[in-house]
Design an enzyme around this catalytic site. Structure first.
Site, PDB file in Angstrom:
ATOM      1  N   GLU A 185     -16.624 -20.195  71.865  1.00  0.00           N
ATOM      2  CA  GLU A 185     -15.488 -19.893  72.760  1.00  0.00           C
ATOM      3  C   GLU A 185     -14.932 -21.198  73.319  1.00  0.00           C
ATOM      4  O   GLU A 185     -15.490 -21.730  74.268  1.00  0.00           O
ATOM      5  CB  GLU A 185     -15.933 -18.999  73.912  1.00  0.00           C
ATOM      6  CG  GLU A 185     -16.507 -17.670  73.435  1.00  0.00           C
ATOM      7  CD  GLU A 185     -16.987 -16.811  74.591  1.00  0.00           C
ATOM      8  OE1 GLU A 185     -16.509 -17.012  75.728  1.00  0.00           O
ATOM      9  OE2 GLU A 185     -17.833 -15.969  74.373  1.00  0.00           O
TER      10      GLU A 185
ATOM     11  N   TYR B 153     -16.828  -4.455  83.176  1.00  0.00           N
ATOM     12  CA  TYR B 153     -16.604  -5.103  84.468  1.00  0.00           C
ATOM     13  C   TYR B 153     -15.111  -5.204  84.706  1.00  0.00           C
ATOM     14  O   TYR B 153     -14.309  -4.957  83.785  1.00  0.00           O
ATOM     15  CB  TYR B 153     -17.265  -6.489  84.514  1.00  0.00           C
ATOM     16  CG  TYR B 153     -16.648  -7.505  83.576  1.00  0.00           C
ATOM     17  CD1 TYR B 153     -17.013  -7.555  82.240  1.00  0.00           C
ATOM     18  CD2 TYR B 153     -15.683  -8.406  84.034  1.00  0.00           C
ATOM     19  CE1 TYR B 153     -16.434  -8.478  81.376  1.00  0.00           C
ATOM     20  CE2 TYR B 153     -15.105  -9.328  83.176  1.00  0.00           C
ATOM     21  CZ  TYR B 153     -15.486  -9.357  81.839  1.00  0.00           C
ATOM     22  OH  TYR B 153     -14.912 -10.255  80.985  1.00  0.00           O
TER      23      TYR B 153
END
Ligand SMILES: *[C@@H]1O[C@H](CO)[C@@H](O)[C@H](O)[C@H]1NC(C)=O
Ligand SMILES: *[C@@H]1O[C@H](CO)[C@@H](O)[C@H](O)[C@H]1NC(C)=O
Ligand SMILES: *[C@@H]1O[C@H](CO)[C@@H](O)[C@H](O)[C@H]1NC(C)=O
Ligand SMILES: *[C@@H]1O[C@H](CO)[C@@H](O)[C@H](O)[C@H]1NC(C)=O
Ligand SMILES: *[C@@H]1O[C@H](CO)[C@@H](O)[C@H](O)[C@H]1NC(C)=O
Length: 240
Positions: free
Chosen positions: A50, A136
């Site tokens: 990432e 979340y």
């Protein structure tokens, strides 16, 4: 199926960049992944880089231009996991409430649907795409308690430093205490709730259902979640 996962969101991506830039260090990485994973019979390796962001990183990852090399990825990978979340968060969108993981977004170029569609347009097959679901959400502090939809004026994060809150926390400590109002916006296919000036955008049962129907409709391989431990008594996983 169990994968050995390497790297992740908080890893310095220059280390991966440097590893990938040299055939010899690439080989060391591959060999050591096999040495570590082999005895445990992992089914494969999840390379959680990432994000590889430069042309050089991309060509070292496989080849070609700054956009991901879809064809080479198709030939070399069993699947890709698309992180269709963290699209809006108070850290980078402090002034307006956002759908953190909008499936659709007519007000912006970025949404779960636009991410999946761009992979498919680039020639990557839908049947090798795994759709990411967040367990979340993010809390913003509203400027005005009476203006509480998406894209309402806000003053950055609320409750935690970056506003991030797990689903269990949202269910039990914001909604479960009473006083919070829950809502679903069909334009974004996103849930949100608010109480006073606290506003939370997150994925509840309706958002998850919309995404699963979408993934099935597009013929995607499946879904993944970050992360299963944030679920509240398996509510979201059972929905899936
Ligand atoms: C690649 O890495 C190896 C091992 O660290 C090193 O000996 C070699 O000089 C590097 N090659 C290049 C072109 O940087
Ligand atoms: C948010 O608002 C502040 C104050 O008006 C401004 O300085 C800042 O640039 C805005 N941030 C973004 C990301 O638009
Ligand atoms: C969703 O939110 C947007 C932005 O606040 C609003 O324009 C739109 O009307 C809402 N859609 C629905 C179906 O409520
Ligand atoms: C909702 O807001 C009221 C008024 O600010 C507050 O007393 C109450 O504790 C809040 N409830 C939750 C669950 O945060
Ligand atoms: C969890 O869900 C099950 C049913 O799916 C229910 O019987 C149980 O009471 C729930 N537990 C809690 C702590 O909510």
């Amino acid at each position: 199926m169990t994968l050995l996962s390497i790297a992740g969101g908080i890893v310095d991506d220059s280390a991966l960049s440097s590893m990938a830039s040299n055939a010899s260090t690439r080989k060391t990485f591959i060999d050591s992944s096999i040495t570590i994973g082999g005895p445990y019979n992992f089914h494969g390796l999840d390379l959680d880089w990432e994000f590889s962001s430069t042309t050089t990183d991309m060509s070292n990852l496989v080849f070609r231009s700054l956009s991901y090399p879809a064809e080479a990825m198709e030939n070399n990978l069993d699947w890709i996991t698309v992180m269709a979340f963290d699209i809006g968060a108070p850290t980078w969108k402090p002034n307006l409430t956002e759908a953190p993981a909008a499936l659709y977004n007519p007000f912006s170029e970025v949404s779960g649907d636009s991410e999946i569609s761009s992979w498919i347009r680039a020639g990557f097959p839908a049947r090798k795409i795994v759709f990411g679901l967040p367990y979340y959400g993010y809390a913003w502090k509203l400027k005005d308690a009476n203006n509480h939809g998406f894209l309402a004026p806000a003053n950055g994060a609320d409750i935690t430093a970056d506003g991030a809150l797990g689903y269990t926390h949202i269910r039990n400590r914001i909604i479960g205490q009473g006083g919070a109002i829950t809502a679903f916006n069909y334009t974004f296919a996103s849930d949100y709730c608010y109480n006073g000036t606290t506003w939370v955008g997150y994925d509840d049962v309706k958002s998850i259902l919309a995404k699963i129907l979408y993934a099935k409709g597009k013929g995607l391989l499946g879904y993944f979640t970050w992360r299963v431990g944030l679920d509240d008594n398996w509510t979201l996983s059972k929905t899936v």
